[in-house]
Structures are given as C-alpha cells and as structure tokens.
Design a protein around this motif. Structure first.
Motif, short mmCIF file in Angstrom:
data_model
loop_
_atom_site.label_atom_id
_atom_site.label_comp_id
_atom_site.label_asym_id
_atom_site.label_seq_id
_atom_site.Cartn_x
_atom_site.Cartn_y
_atom_site.Cartn_z
N ASP A 27 -6.77 6.51 7.08
CA ASP A 27 -6.97 7.81 6.43
C ASP A 27 -6.78 7.75 4.91
N ILE A 28 -7.33 6.69 4.31
CA ILE A 28 -7.25 6.57 2.84
C ILE A 28 -8.62 6.27 2.24
N LYS A 29 -9.65 6.30 3.06
CA LYS A 29 -11.00 5.98 2.59
C LYS A 29 -11.44 6.93 1.47
N LYS A 30 -11.19 8.23 1.66
CA LYS A 30 -11.62 9.21 0.66
C LYS A 30 -10.92 9.00 -0.67
N ASP A 31 -9.64 8.61 -0.61
CA ASP A 31 -8.90 8.37 -1.85
C ASP A 31 -9.49 7.20 -2.63
N ILE A 32 -9.89 6.16 -1.91
CA ILE A 32 -10.44 4.97 -2.57
C ILE A 32 -11.82 5.26 -3.15
N GLU A 33 -12.60 6.06 -2.43
CA GLU A 33 -13.94 6.41 -2.90
C GLU A 33 -13.90 7.19 -4.21
N LYS A 34 -12.82 7.91 -4.45
CA LYS A 34 -12.69 8.70 -5.68
C LYS A 34 -12.34 7.84 -6.89
N LEU A 35 -11.84 6.64 -6.65
CA LEU A 35 -11.45 5.76 -7.76
C LEU A 35 -12.69 5.25 -8.49
N PRO A 36 -12.64 5.09 -9.81
CA PRO A 36 -13.84 4.70 -10.59
C PRO A 36 -14.41 3.33 -10.19
N LEU A 96 -1.12 -0.28 5.90
CA LEU A 96 -1.57 -0.10 7.29
C LEU A 96 -2.99 -0.62 7.46
N ALA A 97 -3.87 -0.30 6.50
CA ALA A 97 -5.25 -0.79 6.57
C ALA A 97 -5.28 -2.32 6.56
N ARG A 98 -4.42 -2.93 5.77
CA ARG A 98 -4.32 -4.40 5.72
C ARG A 98 -3.95 -4.97 7.08
N ALA A 99 -3.11 -4.25 7.83
CA ALA A 99 -2.72 -4.70 9.16
C ALA A 99 -3.84 -4.48 10.17
N LEU A 100 -4.51 -3.34 10.08
CA LEU A 100 -5.54 -3.00 11.07
C LEU A 100 -6.76 -3.90 10.97
N ILE A 101 -7.05 -4.39 9.75
CA ILE A 101 -8.24 -5.23 9.59
C ILE A 101 -8.08 -6.59 10.29
N ARG A 102 -6.86 -6.90 10.68
CA ARG A 102 -6.62 -8.14 11.44
C ARG A 102 -7.12 -8.03 12.88
N LYS A 103 -7.28 -6.77 13.36
CA LYS A 103 -7.63 -6.51 14.76
C LYS A 103 -6.62 -7.22 15.67
N LYS A 111 -17.86 -3.74 5.05
CA LYS A 111 -17.96 -2.75 6.11
C LYS A 111 -16.66 -2.67 6.89
N GLU A 112 -16.11 -3.82 7.21
CA GLU A 112 -14.84 -3.86 7.96
C GLU A 112 -13.69 -3.32 7.11
N ILE A 113 -13.75 -3.57 5.80
CA ILE A 113 -12.71 -3.04 4.91
C ILE A 113 -12.73 -1.52 4.91
N TRP A 114 -13.91 -0.95 4.78
CA TRP A 114 -14.02 0.52 4.76
C TRP A 114 -13.60 1.12 6.10
#
Length: 572
Positions: free
Chosen positions: A442-451, A475-482, A432-435
């Motif tokens: 702003d890359i969630k949609k791109d990842i959801e399209k991957l098989p 950027l997502a890797r940095a943000l998940i650190r909070k 959940k935190e990863i998503w």
C-alpha cells in the motif's frame, strides 16, 4: 606480518633489488668525490677528467631518480594490494559474524580496524620495509667503506652508535603498547561520532548539543592524550640519535684531523669518511622510523587478527539440508538464553503451512526473539525448533533464509534509490514485480507521486520518508521475495488504521498458501489470524483464536479493551 609480505613476495623481491641498485648508486658518490678531491689536491686532474666525473655524477643521479619510481611502484603497490585484500577480507568476515557480536562490540571500533588499522599496516609494509631495507644497505655499505678508508677511525667512531640497539628495542616495545591504546581510543572516537550523527534528530529535539559536544570533547581529549603520550616516547628517539651521531662526528674530527696532519690519511678520504658517517645518521633514524612503523603495524595487525579470528557462531553444517521448503513450523519445549538471561521459557506451538499466526505481549516478553530464531540470527538448542520436520540447525543457512522473508522492528533502508532498496529482497525482479510488491504494501501511490519514481534517492536510512513509508517499503522488500514464510515484527506500528487494514487484506490474498507470523502490540493486526500466542516473560500464557482469547478475560482481553476504548475516545 611476514605472512602478508609472502603473499606479494615477487613484487617485494623486485622492489628490493631496485632499491639496492638505487642505494648503491648513492653510496658510490662519496668515493668519486674523494677521488676528485685527492686529484685536485695533488694537481693530478685535467679539465677533461673533471668534466667526465661531472657527467658520471649526473648519470648516477638520473638513474637513481628513474629507478626510485619503480621501487615505489613495486613495494608501495604491493602494500596497497595487501591493504585492499585485508579490507575485503574484513568486510566479508564481518558479514558472516553472528548478531551477538555486534551487540557486544562497538561499530566505531570495527570501522577503525577497517580503516585506521589497515592504514598502519600498509605504512609498515611500504615505508617500513623501505626504511628498514635502506637502513640495512646504507649501514652495511657505509661501514665497509669506512673500514676500507681507515679501520682504526671506524672502530673509534662507531662506539657511541653501539648504544642504538638497546635503545631501539626498549622504545619499540613501548611504542607498540602505546599505539594500541591510540587505536583503541580512535575506535571510541569513531563510535561516538557515528552514534551522534545517526541520532542527530534526537540530539536536536532534546537540545542536548552542548552535552554531546562535551562528551565528544572528552573522548577527543583522551585520543589527543594517547597520541601525545606516543609522540613523547617517539620524540625521545631522534634527539638521542642526533646526540650519538654528534659524538661520532667529534671523534672523527679530532682523530681524523690528527691523522690527516700526520699524513696517514688524505683529505679526500677523510671527506668521504665524513660523508659515509653522515650517511649512517639516516639509517639510524630510518631504523627508528621503521621500528615505529612496524610496532604500529604490529599493534594494528593484532587488532585486525582478533577480528578475523572471531568464529561465526551461526553457519551451515556439512551436508546441511538444501531442499525446498513447505512452511510447517514447530517449537518443542524451547528454552532460550541470551547473555545468561532466560528469554524464552519452555515455549511450544505448531504452525501448519498456510496458517496466519499472531504473537502479542509486553515489551521484552520474547516475541522478536522467536522470529530471529526462525531465520537463525540466533541458534536455538538442538531438537527444539523444526521447519518441515527438520531441525532448524540442520538447514542450509542460505536455503533457509532464502525461503523466509523477515521485516524487523526497525525498518532499515539504505541510502540509495527506492528501486535498489526493493531489489535487495530479490535482485532478479523486474519493474512490474517491484510495482506489484509496492501495491501489496500500500505504498504504490506514494512512490508514483515522487518526481523520480523508483529512481528516487531516499537518503541515509531513508531519512526523506516518514516512519510509515519506511515500514511499507521494508514490507515491499520482503514481499518481492515471494517467501514460503513471512515474519513481520511490529511492521505496521507506524501506519494508520485504514492503511493497516488495506495491507492485511492484501496479505490475506497474496500469502494465501504461505505461512505468516505477525508480531504486534496492536490487536487489530492479529485478531483475524488462525490463532494467537500471548507471551509474558518468555512464557506462553494464553493461546487461541481471537474469540477464544476474549472469552478467557485475561491479558489479551484487557489489551483489546484498552485499545478499543482508546480508539473510541480518539474517534469521538
């Protein structure tokens, strides 16, 4: 390398004991054969006795073959364990070294020390130890046995072999120097191969395959020349030994044959004497081989020790601060040099927790250096940089970096899954935190399209992704650190304006109470910040909000005008 053997002395001791038993078993054989020959010559042996001797020889051969496994298990196994421990030690030590070390040293050479050099050390501590032990045992027992058979023949026959010691010493010193050159050249070869493979797209795009192939061939030729030079030196050793051994055999044949005719020595004993003399050839070769292995191992060990002796310049002081972080930042008259070049010149500014600050400037103006100092990739002078009023040098390194998230210019991704790349930022995060982090970037949609979604393997350095996707994953890797402080170094350079606006809006909400520093060449990325710093040649030349800087009509205004004009032309 004695200190390495001491680490596994029990295994070396057991292996050496078994090796002694094996060698003694082999060295008894000529005595038994001599006894059989003398008895046959005197017609003093029965078929029953001959069969018994045959069984004894078979038994010795079986015991020797059985015990060979165990000396290999202990000695070679100990060497393998030492190699493993050294490789782990090198890896952990390299992770602690400061960034400047990697700027000054080739990655290929570091890799060579962790592979090729460790292999040379292992060979010295396994087969080198075995061949040296063999040589000592065989030589000692053979010479004693030869003395017992005929001390006169022994003294005459070993005269040519006395030359072995000085020859081995001289060649050993030369081999060490030449092998060190071989390893250094191998480091250059590894670095060139690594560099070419990492930049293969550039090589192909500019059709420079032939040029790179020629350069690699040149370095490969240097490596070949260094190896051939070493081989020529080592190649002198065995022929020299063969010549000296041949002279000894001729001496024994002449004098021994004469004394057999006179009846001073039996045929069985002269046969045993020849056997022991032949056994001395192996120790002489083994000594040379062990010297070669030890000199190679010593040269490699010195290279490894040089690496391990590199002191980390950036580390936590005793009693360093490990408290929680608020996010206040202060630069006080910071002047910073790198490689004797002034990078920052009397830089001063203050950021309060929760503020968003932008930094712009030309390439090489010192923008990225400010961010690297804040996570202590470089150590600033004392009393020049403070976080929450505490000198940054007094912070515990783990605590400091754990509270700060840094996204560098080059979005480095590892050749594993998207999930594992994101979890580097926070190993304890759930899906959940990863998503959520992916959505903020702003890359969630791109990842959801991957098989395979989060479990998609992205290839080496994220080669299957576009530049913008790699930046957003970083950027997502940095943000998940909070984090309490977020440092973005030109993180949005490869994304379009719409995606950039979405990310900046997300950051405004998510990092509302957190400190954010955005380094960028794009005015659009920093114009909404609480204030903006403009750097030129390491100095702050402009400072203020977007509106204040526009009124100045200086560097910021000109940059904004050029970028806006370019955008309008592109839109039209």
């Amino acid at each position: 390398m004695i200190e390495l053997i001491k680490l596994r002395w029990k295994k070396y001791f057991l292996g050496s004991i078994i090796l002694i038993v094996v060698d003694l078993g082999q060295l008894i054989v000529p005595i038994i054969i001599a006894t059989i020959i003398d008895k046959i010559a005197k017609f003093e042996i029965t078929l029953r006795e001959l069969f018994n001797y045959f069984l004894i020889l078979i038994l010795i051969a079986l015991v020797v073959a059985f015990l060979r496994f165990f000396w290999r298990f202990f000695i070679v196994g100990a060497a393998r364990e030492i190699e493993r421990d050294l490789r782990k030690k090198i890896y952990e030590h390299v992770l602690k070294l400061h960034v400047g070390y990697f700027d000054e040293n080739k990655t290929g050479d570091i890799m060579a020390k962790a592979t090729n050099d460790l292999e040379a050390i292992r060979m010295a501590l396994s087969m080198g130890v075995v061949s040296l032990s063999d040589a000592i045992i065989y030589t000692s027992f053979s010479v004693i046995a030869m003395f017992l058979i005929s001390y006169k023949l022994t003294l005459i026959s070993i005269i040519p072999l006395i030359l072995l010691a000085p020859i081995s010493f001289v060649l050993g010193r030369i081999i060490e120097k030449k092998f060190r050159k071989v390893q250094d050249t191998f480091g250059d070869l590894s670095e060139k191969a690594r560099e070419t493979l990492e930049g293969i797209n550039v090589v192909k795009a500019y059709t420079r395959e032939d040029e790179f192939s020629r350069n690699f061939k040149k370095i490969s030729l240097n490596y070949l020349k260094a190896n051939m030079d070493l081989a020529r030196t080592w190649g002198l050793y065995e022929p020299t030994i063969r010549v000296l051994a041949g002279i000894s055999i001729i001496i024994v044949l002449c004098f021994g044959g004469y004394w057999v005719i006179k009846g001073e020595i039996t045929i069985g004993k002269i046969t045993a004497f020849f056997a022991y003399l032949n056994m001395l050839i192996w120790p002489m070769l083994a000594i040379g081989w062990s010297i070669n292995l030890f000199q190679r191992g010593t040269a490699s060990y010195k290279r490894v020790i040089e690496l391990l002796n590199e002191k980390p310049e950036i580390f936590s002081k005793p009693n360093s601060y490990k408290g929680s972080m608020i996010g206040n930042i202060k630069f006080s008259n910071l002047t910073f040099y790198y490689d004797n070049k002034k990078v920052l010149d009397n830089v001063s500014f203050e950021i309060k927790s929760g503020q968003k600050v932008g930094i712009i400037g030309r390439i090489g103006s010192g923008k990225s250096t400010i961010l690297k100092i804040l996570i202590r990739l470089y150590n600033p002078p004392k009393n020049s940089v403070f976080i929450d009023g505490i000198d940054i040098n007094d912070w515990d390194l783990f605590t400091l970096r754990n509270e700060i998230a840094y996204v560098p210019q080059e979005s480095y991704l590892f050749s594993t899954t998207i999930r594992e790349n994101i979890l580097i930022g926070n190993p304890n995060a759930n899906d959940k935190e990863i998503w959520e982090a992916l959505e903020l970037a702003d890359i969630k949609k791109d990842i959801e399209k991957l098989p395979y979604g989060l479990d998609t393997i992205i290839g080496e350095r994220g080669i299957t992704l576009s530049g913008g996707q790699k930046q957003r994953l970083a950027l997502a890797r940095a943000l998940i650190r909070k984090p309490k402080i977020l440092l973005l170094d030109d993180t949005l350079s490869a994304v379009d304006n719409e995606t950039e606006n979405n990310i900046l809006m997300n950051l405004q909400k998510y990092m509302k109470d957190k400190t954010v520093i955005i380094v960028s060449h794009k005015i659009s990325a920093v114009m909404d910040c609480d204030f903006i710093i403009v750097l030129e040649n390491g100095k702050i030349i402009e400072f203020g909000t977007h509106e204040e800087l526009m009124k100045l009509g200086g560097f910021y205004y000109n940059t904004y005008s050029m970028q806006k004009y370019g955008t309008e032309i592109y839109s039209s």
